[in-house]
Scaffold this motif. Structure first.
Motif, mmCIF file in Angstrom:
data_model
loop_
_atom_site.group_PDB
_atom_site.id
_atom_site.type_symbol
_atom_site.label_atom_id
_atom_site.label_comp_id
_atom_site.label_asym_id
_atom_site.label_seq_id
_atom_site.Cartn_x
_atom_site.Cartn_y
_atom_site.Cartn_z
ATOM 1 N N VAL A 302 0.820 -1.045 0.115
ATOM 2 C CA VAL A 302 0.014 0.157 0.030
ATOM 3 C C VAL A 302 0.982 1.198 0.142
ATOM 4 C CG1 VAL A 302 -1.687 1.393 1.328
ATOM 5 C CG2 VAL A 302 -1.931 -1.087 1.085
ATOM 6 N N GLY A 303 1.923 1.283 0.693
ATOM 7 C CA GLY A 303 2.764 2.473 0.939
ATOM 8 C C GLY A 303 3.571 2.573 -0.550
ATOM 9 N N PHE A 304 3.986 1.561 -0.923
ATOM 10 C CA PHE A 304 4.634 1.542 -2.144
ATOM 11 C C PHE A 304 3.842 2.112 -3.265
ATOM 12 C CE2 PHE A 304 5.498 -0.680 -6.565
ATOM 13 C CZ PHE A 304 6.566 -0.440 -6.627
ATOM 14 N N CYS A 305 2.383 1.590 -3.451
ATOM 15 C CA CYS A 305 1.598 2.326 -4.458
ATOM 16 C C CYS A 305 1.328 3.657 -4.198
ATOM 17 C CB CYS A 305 0.347 1.480 -4.526
ATOM 18 S SG CYS A 305 0.262 -0.165 -5.036
ATOM 19 N N LEU A 306 0.900 4.006 -3.065
ATOM 20 C CA LEU A 306 0.592 5.504 -2.467
ATOM 21 C C LEU A 306 1.773 6.647 -2.949
ATOM 22 C CD1 LEU A 306 -1.190 5.055 1.063
ATOM 23 C CD2 LEU A 306 -2.452 5.863 -1.321
ATOM 24 N N SER A 307 2.690 5.925 -2.926
ATOM 25 C CA SER A 307 3.993 7.028 -2.954
ATOM 26 C C SER A 307 4.061 7.371 -4.365
ATOM 27 C CB SER A 307 5.307 6.375 -2.553
ATOM 28 O OG SER A 307 5.661 5.387 -3.534
ATOM 29 N N PHE A 308 3.521 6.387 -5.248
ATOM 30 C CA PHE A 308 3.245 6.647 -6.690
ATOM 31 C C PHE A 308 2.164 7.483 -7.195
ATOM 32 C CE2 PHE A 308 7.042 3.658 -6.881
ATOM 33 C CZ PHE A 308 7.874 4.393 -7.612
ATOM 34 N N ILE A 309 1.248 7.242 -6.394
ATOM 35 C CA ILE A 309 -0.121 7.829 -6.804
ATOM 36 C C ILE A 309 -0.011 9.232 -6.262
ATOM 37 C CG2 ILE A 309 -2.385 8.016 -5.638
ATOM 38 C CD1 ILE A 309 -2.640 5.178 -5.302
ATOM 39 N N ASN A 310 0.922 9.557 -5.696
ATOM 40 C CA ASN A 310 0.975 11.273 -5.196
ATOM 41 C C ASN A 310 1.544 12.018 -6.479
ATOM 42 O OD1 ASN A 310 1.523 13.443 -3.167
ATOM 43 N ND2 ASN A 310 3.405 13.379 -4.301
ATOM 44 N N SER A 311 2.209 11.039 -7.566
ATOM 45 C CA SER A 311 2.521 12.050 -8.599
ATOM 46 C C SER A 311 1.377 12.345 -9.620
ATOM 47 C CB SER A 311 3.693 10.941 -9.479
ATOM 48 O OG SER A 311 4.709 10.813 -8.512
#
Length: 408
Positions: A302-311
């Motif tokens: 989840v953290g891995f995906c959220l860090s790129f969703i921010n982009s």
């Protein structure tokens, strides 16, 4: 006290890859979900941030201090989306890194550059909003409007990019393809930013440094700015006389811009918090290997995906909070529909006047004239001060004379 061997074992641990010996990738849920999520991130990010850059380039009226910082955010997001997302999307799909060492270095370094540009730009935006609200007269002379403001903003933006690139040098030079072995058997190969020959404390140190530099310290500074802004706005509203409706409107306009920037900050904080929490726990907890269970595995994903969703989420946020940006965005993405309607009703659309009524266009054009010529023309704030030149009414006494309608 921990031994060097236990620290080395901790830094080499990768539960998702290590468990591939037991659970084949074809049987894992993340193998199929994550590529779909990253495909959506790529499409939304490219179209959203690309449209934002296009608006800034093609429409001169959109070039002001807040929008320059927002342009920097969009460029940073585009950088990581184009150079990192297509490759990291397969981390949970393939058992080993298939793209080679060059792509590994580019991917790791551009990710650090993008994070640095994002968080430092948000800090600069918060500082800009602070001075706009708390000390507008000082801002009139130093921060917005005219060549001085443009040069100052460009200098800050360029400095942010230079520092972000410098902070990403370790990732660019030290990342490599690391082979993970167990009992002389190769388990997998991974793009790894921490050199084996360096101290086993190096991964832990870098994780802690990145947490404070890219997350804790900037967000603390931003929080201080917003606490001071909130206190000033409360006092200003209480102290305004009943007839000072013009000033009240300006305060509300500035408050709207500050809320928009705050929304960006909250999105960033939420998107990167899980990843930082996981990394801090994993590289500092002495029994991380033994305690790494299904919860931590999915928490990491989840953290891995959220860090790129921010982009890709900032253009979406702008679309909903800014009417001006929404008009431009709709016009660029749905121009084919408008052209069809134009032919149907026998009307044409002027490119230079595409987003707004004639009244709106007159207001936009007035913002490009020298401030001294507008002192009697501007009677009320713009409806959307974030993406157009910021105009407010400042009432003060100078030598017994009342000054009104200054650009700040």
């Amino acid at each position: 006290m921990e031994t060097n061997e236990s620290l080395l074992e901790l830094q080499e641990a990768n539960f998702a890859n290590a468990t591939s010996v037991v659970i084949p990738y074809s049987d894992r849920m993340e193998t199929y979900i994550i590529p779909i999520v990253f495909a959506i991130i790529f499409l939304v990010g490219v179209f959203g941030n690309g449209t934002l850059v296009l608006i800034f380039v093609r429409h001169r009226v959109m070039r002001n201090v807040p929008n320059t910082y927002i342009l920097s955010l969009a460029l940073g997001d585009l950088l990581v989306i184009v150079s990192c997302v297509p490759f990291t999307s397969t981390v949970y799909t393939f058992d080993s890194w298939p793209y080679g060492e060059l792509i590994c270095k580019i991917s790791e370094s551009t990710k650090d550059v993008s994070i640095g540009v994002t968080v430092f730009t948000l800090t600069a935006l918060s500082a800009d909003r602070f001075f706009a609200i708390v000390d507008p007269l000082k801002k009139l002379h130093s921060s917005i409007g005219g060549r001085r403001a443009t040069k100052f903003t460009i200098l800050v933006t360029v400095s942010i990019w230079v520092f972000s690139v410098l902070f990403a040098v370790p990732a660019a030079t030290l990342s490599y393809i690391r082979v993970f072995n167990q009992d002389n058997v190769t388990l997998f190969e991974a793009c790894y930013p921490f050199p084996e020959e360096w101290s086993p404390h190096y991964p832990r140190t870098m994780v802690i440094v990145k947490f404070f530099m890219y997350y804790a310290i900037p967000l603390t500074i931003i929080a201080v700015f917003y606490v001071l802004m909130a206190r000033h706005l409360i006092r200003s509203t209480r102290n305004l006389p009943g007839e000072a409706q013009g000033q009240l409107r300006q305060i509300k306009a500035r408050r709207k811009v500050a809320k928009t920037v705050l929304a960006f900050v909250i999105v960033f904080a939420v998107c990167f918090l899980p990843q930082h929490l996981f990394m801090l726990w994993f590289y500092n907890h002495p029994n991380a290997l033994e305690d790494y269970n299904e919860f931590w595995h999915y928490f990491r994903i989840v953290g891995f995906c959220l860090s790129f969703i921010n982009s890709c989420i900032n253009p979406i946020a702008l679309y909903f909070v800014s009417g001006t940006f929404r008009k431009y965005f709709d016009d660029y993405l749905f121009s084919w529909c408008k052209k069809k309607n134009s032919r149907r009703y026998g009307s044409t659309m002027d490119r230079s006047n595409r987003c707004g009524t004639r009244k709106d266009r007159t207001l936009y054009e007035s913002t490009t004239t020298p401030p001294i010529l507008q002192m009697s023309a501007l009677r009320k704030p713009l409806a959307d001060p974030l993406l157009t030149t910021e105009c407010t009414t400042v009432t003060t006494l100078l030598n017994g004379n009342e000054m009104k309608n200054h650009m700040i």
